[in-house]
Design an enzyme around this catalytic site. Structure first.
Site: not given
Lengths: 238, 238, 238, 238
Positions: A66, A85, A87, A156
């Site tokens: 990604e 990013h 999570h 996500h």
């Protein structure tokens, strides 16, 4: 490297998720770890990429599928110097419901108001993909992020993009804490009507960010996260 | 052994719960620890069983009363190579309510859609038993699991069964994290109608599992869980 | 001493709360720590009391003001050999609402069904006291406990009383875990009607307790809690 | 110094928040740490201030921008000897909703009933500020605190002010624990009507505080928090 470990320790990332910085002396390059959980990243796990997310390290170790999230945001946003990013588990419930993740807590003003929620299904309805593993999905995500600092990814996590590594970490952790508090605020306000949850106003967000994302706020918080992640307090390495 | 300790460390099991593997070179045998909390299991605590869950170790140390869960799933499902009996606390609320535990998070796609909830009362209403301590209850549970990877046990926990040890661990942890997030999503969606919680679509589940349950996903996560459970990062022992 | 430390480590008690045992060879005596948080108790902090909760140690170190909980339960219940006064945070919400804390999880069957909630205001409405610091309040509490294993204290915590130290610890931890799960189950069942939460049936509770509160269940769990609290796994000291 | 570390360890403060004491031999002075997360504060980080929050240490190290909270409370309340600015996450949801944070738990009686919620917007609607960085906002906050021990700050946290350092810590931790429990109690009481949550009565609060905020309660709790924060149990340093 420190930033990777901080995010792992605070729970912004788990086995997955990542953080990158744009190369200061060359805006066409960025640095990102190879394919490891951020909490385990070591100095020599950092890999250089061009903005099309091609690797420039000449090895064949596994890299993040990604990484296009990072390359596409850097291409679309010359002002952005660091991308995370996330999570963070507390953020995910907001990505699958219609409840906006507005900042209610002063320390979470970094996300700004009106955080968008990118749903990969909207532009790519027939592929069943959930991961941002090519330039087309990365461009779509960067478009939804727009000029803001935070964009959710449905089912996500989130993307956080600011002009500085420490500010990206601050906004990522603030987003996560705010999410957990906001879920509890909704528990309290149920049966009393939605209007009962007071968000920060745009003026409050702007005013707070001047201090929070300035040196006084960032340095105090950075020292705190460093020590919690097992680093000595005073060193300035990242 | 590593898998036992990982599950203990992540909270999939507590004093109770267990994980087994089918013997690779003899599908009529499986390995399971003796009666200890998985987080404490050591190499020489592993015992070999036949598929009727008879012990083959010639000792008399205490063994799990609920080993029949494992034997019965291996008998019913030749494709399954590893079975976990989860006691994850976040999963239990779904076993005692009518709320389906559908995957909403990309990292939890391993469970698949339409997870069944086995209620021991349905087939054994007069015995008052809650534990799977013989072949009859084990067969009933395996029938409800069907061809899937996950089955809930009402008032108890879950069973997770896949074709590989690491995938069983991934699906077990994903199920637990998804449960915690889904509870919070329901908090947010209350007063807004149930339809507000967006599940992963079947196509999204299938597409994600190709990556998540493949080597790139499993290896990155396995390293992360190993280190959290106190093992060195790079070794491949299980 | 081990039991004190286990309860501290698992969160059944915090700075407050305590656990006692009746003296095996003299039912008119019980042992309880001096006034310290249970997680800090050492071997020589244990004090002997008679059933009127008079100290027999001939020192003047501080002792628990609420020791009358223990003395009064031992007086009323000859079958009880160990009493815990729990401050588990997850239990408190049930003491201030009308939601029954019925067991939904197999590992929590130790509390039994129909747990009463003792409100000190009912018998002592004019004193404003919340603490059980004399025989009169202790007798009132023991009366509400009746023949059961668990009684809640409104705005305060719970009392757990069984025929064995390990069973008291098991029931105390089970009560706490069940409380946390039951809160989440109610979140899921809201908007679906209360009936959606499935409790264990009386037959299931009785059947499970035969195994759970027998040697196989207690020994496995005791080893797990011991190690978590920092003791070696195999020693049998308490 | 110990109090700083205790608050950091228990989660009352994170990177932000702070605790001060009035100088015992000179009520026109107070001590507060320099600009560091309380969990990291060391002996020589303590700075002396006058009640207008001017520094008296003759250095130029960074100091807390929000020190005016402390100076203004000491000016308004001669009886107060210690002030905590809490960032406890569990408290924040109550600051942004209309749900009162009444004590339901005996260990949380330190906050008293009728805790006010100061909204900086009310007196300073046009500035967009959220932080108490001058005397005007500090005076406004102290006015809302009034004669009580606790005042919430909308979207921010709380202020806790008592006649003793240990009592300020006790009330700060009690406020946080009570907040978490009260959120869960509201989850349980939804669909049953608000009246179902039983608060402590004023008589119960007063009666409990005599013990809880006296030596028996404070000393036992202080030892517990000290050890959890990594200090030896018996030493009396603060």
């Amino acid at each position: 490297m420190v930033a990777n470990r901080i995010l792992g320790n605070e729970g912004v990332v788990d086995a997955f998720g990542h953080i990158s910085i744009r190369r200061p002396e060359n805006p066409e390059r960025y640095f990102l770890a190879c394919s490891r959980s951020p909490g385990l990243v070591k100095e020599d796990d950092i890999v250089e990429f061009d903005l099309d997310s091609n690797r420039l390290d000449g090895t064949n170790r596994a890299i993040y599928a990604e990484r296009f999230i990072h390359g596409c945001v850097y291409k679309a946003r010359p002002d952005v110097m660091s991308v995370c990013h996330s999570h963070a588990h507390a953020v995910v419930p907001f990505t699958v419901t219609n409840t906006p993740i507005e900042p209610i807590w002063v320390m979470a003003s970094g996300s700004g108001a009106g955080v968008p929620n990118w749903d990969i299904r909207d532009e790519f309805p027939n592929e069943g993909t959930m991961l941002v593993v090519n330039d087309a999905t990365g461009r779509s995500l960067a478009k939804t992020l727009g000029a803001g600092r935070v964009c959710l990814l449905r089912g996500h996590g989130a993307v956080i993009a600011t002009s500085e590594l420490k500010a990206t970490v601050m906004a990522s952790i603030g987003l996560m804490c705010n999410a957990a508090m906001l879920i509890q605020a909704h528990t309290l306000s149920q049966g009393r009507g939605d209007a009962a949850v007071k968000h920060l106003s745009p003026a409050e967000i702007e005013s707070t960010n001047k201090i929070l994302l300035g040196p006084l706020g960032l340095d105090r918080a950075w020292e705190y996260w460093r020590v919690r992640a097992g680093f000595p307090a005073r060193d300035e390495s990242r």
